[in-house]
Design a protein around this motif. Structure first.
Motif, mmCIF file in Angstrom:
data_model
loop_
_atom_site.group_PDB
_atom_site.id
_atom_site.type_symbol
_atom_site.label_atom_id
_atom_site.label_comp_id
_atom_site.label_asym_id
_atom_site.label_seq_id
_atom_site.Cartn_x
_atom_site.Cartn_y
_atom_site.Cartn_z
ATOM 1 N N LYS A 15 11.340 -14.670 22.436
ATOM 2 C CA LYS A 15 12.240 -15.652 21.829
ATOM 3 C C LYS A 15 11.514 -16.987 21.740
ATOM 4 N N PHE A 16 11.505 -17.583 20.545
ATOM 5 C CA PHE A 16 10.882 -18.880 20.301
ATOM 6 C C PHE A 16 11.988 -19.887 20.015
ATOM 7 N N ILE A 17 12.011 -20.989 20.755
ATOM 8 C CA ILE A 17 13.059 -22.003 20.627
ATOM 9 C C ILE A 17 12.415 -23.294 20.133
ATOM 10 N N PRO A 18 12.580 -23.606 18.818
ATOM 11 C CA PRO A 18 11.886 -24.766 18.252
ATOM 12 C C PRO A 18 12.517 -26.120 18.560
ATOM 13 N N GLY A 19 13.712 -26.138 19.144
ATOM 14 C CA GLY A 19 14.347 -27.417 19.458
ATOM 15 C C GLY A 19 15.066 -28.045 18.279
ATOM 16 N N MET A 23 19.505 -21.464 12.109
ATOM 17 C CA MET A 23 20.526 -21.001 11.167
ATOM 18 C C MET A 23 21.762 -21.883 11.314
ATOM 19 N N GLN A 24 22.280 -22.364 10.211
ATOM 20 C CA GLN A 24 23.483 -23.199 10.252
ATOM 21 C C GLN A 24 24.710 -22.365 10.588
ATOM 22 N N THR A 25 24.797 -21.166 10.009
ATOM 23 C CA THR A 25 25.891 -20.248 10.306
ATOM 24 C C THR A 25 25.336 -18.836 10.378
ATOM 25 N N GLY A 26 25.925 -18.017 11.209
ATOM 26 C CA GLY A 26 25.544 -16.616 11.293
ATOM 27 C C GLY A 26 24.150 -16.399 11.835
ATOM 28 N N THR A 27 23.647 -15.210 11.581
ATOM 29 C CA THR A 27 22.307 -14.815 12.004
ATOM 30 C C THR A 27 21.648 -14.081 10.843
ATOM 31 N N ALA A 28 20.369 -13.854 10.953
ATOM 32 C CA ALA A 28 19.649 -13.086 9.934
ATOM 33 C C ALA A 28 18.670 -12.162 10.636
ATOM 34 N N ALA A 58 21.043 -19.151 15.817
ATOM 35 C CA ALA A 58 21.439 -20.539 15.604
ATOM 36 C C ALA A 58 20.332 -21.516 15.979
ATOM 37 N N ASP A 59 19.683 -21.273 17.115
ATOM 38 C CA ASP A 59 18.662 -22.214 17.592
ATOM 39 C C ASP A 59 17.395 -21.519 18.080
ATOM 40 N N PHE A 60 17.171 -20.286 17.633
ATOM 41 C CA PHE A 60 15.981 -19.570 18.083
ATOM 42 C C PHE A 60 15.486 -18.601 17.018
ATOM 43 N N VAL A 61 14.237 -18.181 17.196
ATOM 44 C CA VAL A 61 13.606 -17.153 16.376
ATOM 45 C C VAL A 61 13.102 -16.091 17.348
ATOM 46 N N ALA A 62 13.595 -14.875 17.216
ATOM 47 C CA ALA A 62 13.125 -13.777 18.050
ATOM 48 C C ALA A 62 12.147 -12.954 17.230
ATOM 49 N N ARG A 123 32.591 -13.787 24.822
ATOM 50 C CA ARG A 123 31.953 -13.382 26.070
ATOM 51 C C ARG A 123 30.650 -12.624 25.888
ATOM 52 N N VAL A 124 30.608 -11.731 24.917
ATOM 53 C CA VAL A 124 29.430 -10.875 24.782
ATOM 54 C C VAL A 124 28.357 -11.526 23.909
ATOM 55 N N ARG A 125 28.731 -12.012 22.721
ATOM 56 C CA ARG A 125 27.748 -12.573 21.788
ATOM 57 C C ARG A 125 26.924 -13.710 22.408
ATOM 58 N N PRO A 126 27.519 -14.657 23.151
ATOM 59 C CA PRO A 126 26.695 -15.701 23.758
ATOM 60 C C PRO A 126 25.657 -15.152 24.751
ATOM 61 N N ALA A 127 26.037 -14.150 25.514
ATOM 62 C CA ALA A 127 25.083 -13.562 26.470
ATOM 63 C C ALA A 127 23.970 -12.819 25.744
ATOM 64 N N VAL A 128 24.324 -12.107 24.691
ATOM 65 C CA VAL A 128 23.330 -11.374 23.918
ATOM 66 C C VAL A 128 22.392 -12.358 23.205
ATOM 67 N N ALA A 129 22.938 -13.462 22.702
ATOM 68 C CA ALA A 129 22.111 -14.472 22.035
ATOM 69 C C ALA A 129 21.105 -15.090 23.000
ATOM 70 N N MET A 130 21.497 -15.237 24.256
ATOM 71 C CA MET A 130 20.561 -15.780 25.249
ATOM 72 C C MET A 130 19.342 -14.868 25.407
ATOM 73 N N ASP A 131 19.519 -13.587 25.113
ATOM 74 C CA ASP A 131 18.418 -12.636 25.194
ATOM 75 C C ASP A 131 17.711 -12.444 23.861
ATOM 76 N N GLY A 132 18.065 -13.252 22.855
ATOM 77 C CA GLY A 132 17.366 -13.202 21.573
ATOM 78 C C GLY A 132 17.932 -12.211 20.577
ATOM 79 N N GLY A 133 19.210 -11.892 20.688
ATOM 80 C CA GLY A 133 19.792 -10.921 19.769
ATOM 81 C C GLY A 133 21.194 -11.277 19.349
ATOM 82 N N ASP A 134 21.858 -10.299 18.784
ATOM 83 C CA ASP A 134 23.236 -10.459 18.339
ATOM 84 C C ASP A 134 23.914 -9.104 18.419
ATOM 85 N N ILE A 135 25.233 -9.133 18.456
ATOM 86 C CA ILE A 135 26.033 -7.916 18.488
ATOM 87 C C ILE A 135 27.111 -8.060 17.427
ATOM 88 N N VAL A 136 27.285 -7.006 16.624
ATOM 89 C CA VAL A 136 28.217 -7.069 15.503
ATOM 90 C C VAL A 136 29.192 -5.906 15.609
#
Length: 160
Positions: A15-19, A23-28, A58-62, A123-136
């Motif tokens: 996971k790379f966090i550029p500061g 993404m303004q909305t969603g994920t890609a 939102a604030d990282f590139v995995a 509850r789940v999406r924020p934890a998954v995002a901390m690990d560099g991913g997303d859940i849909v």
């Protein structure tokens, strides 16, 4: 620009966090270079030999690497690619796009599905995002919830 790196539970993804916002909305999710045409950032990262996947949050590139390659050799090129992209002024994603999950406002969902989506979002999406991913959320049928893992979580040993 100072870019932080962070390990994920998936050893093939970093996971790379550029500061700055990515993404303004969603994920890609770009699981292959052919799918990255709409993203100048992902296209640039796929030019690094050994990059096999790019996920934008939102604030990282995995970034996912090919097996057998060492992060020590790949990180400098990936960091340079991210810095060059943000210095260029190009958009992260060219076309206005949103994930399917963002398009669905949930107005036709049953109460159970609405509760599942709310739990995932809060509850789940924020934890998954901390690990560099997303859940849909995909489906709820016969008491079974079907989900899609993206980014670092896709193929991660911990995701099962």
């Amino acid at each position: 620009m100072f870019i932080q790196t962070q390990d994920t539970p998936n050893p093939a993804t970093l996971k790379f966090i550029p500061g700055v916002p990515v993404m303004q909305t969603g994920t890609a999710d770009y699981p292959a270079s052919e799918s990255a045409k709409s993203s100048p950032l992902a296209t640039r990262l796929f030019q690094v030999d050994g990059v096999t996947g790019v996920f934008l949050g939102a604030d990282f590139v995995a970034v996912t690497k090919a097996s057998g390659l060492d992060w020590f050799a790949l990180k400098p090129s990936i960091l340079a690619g991210i810095m060059e992209h943000f210095a260029s002024g190009l958009p992260v994603v060219e076309a206005a796009r949103q994930d399917q999950a963002d398009d669905d406002d949930g107005s036709t969902d049953s109460e159970t599905v609405q509760q599942i989506k709310q739990l995932l979002d809060t509850r789940v999406r924020p934890a998954v995002a901390m690990d560099g991913g997303d859940i849909v959320f995909q489906d709820f049928e016969d008491g079974i919830v079907t989900l899609q893992m993206r980014g670092a979580c896709q193929g991660c040993p911990s995701s099962t």
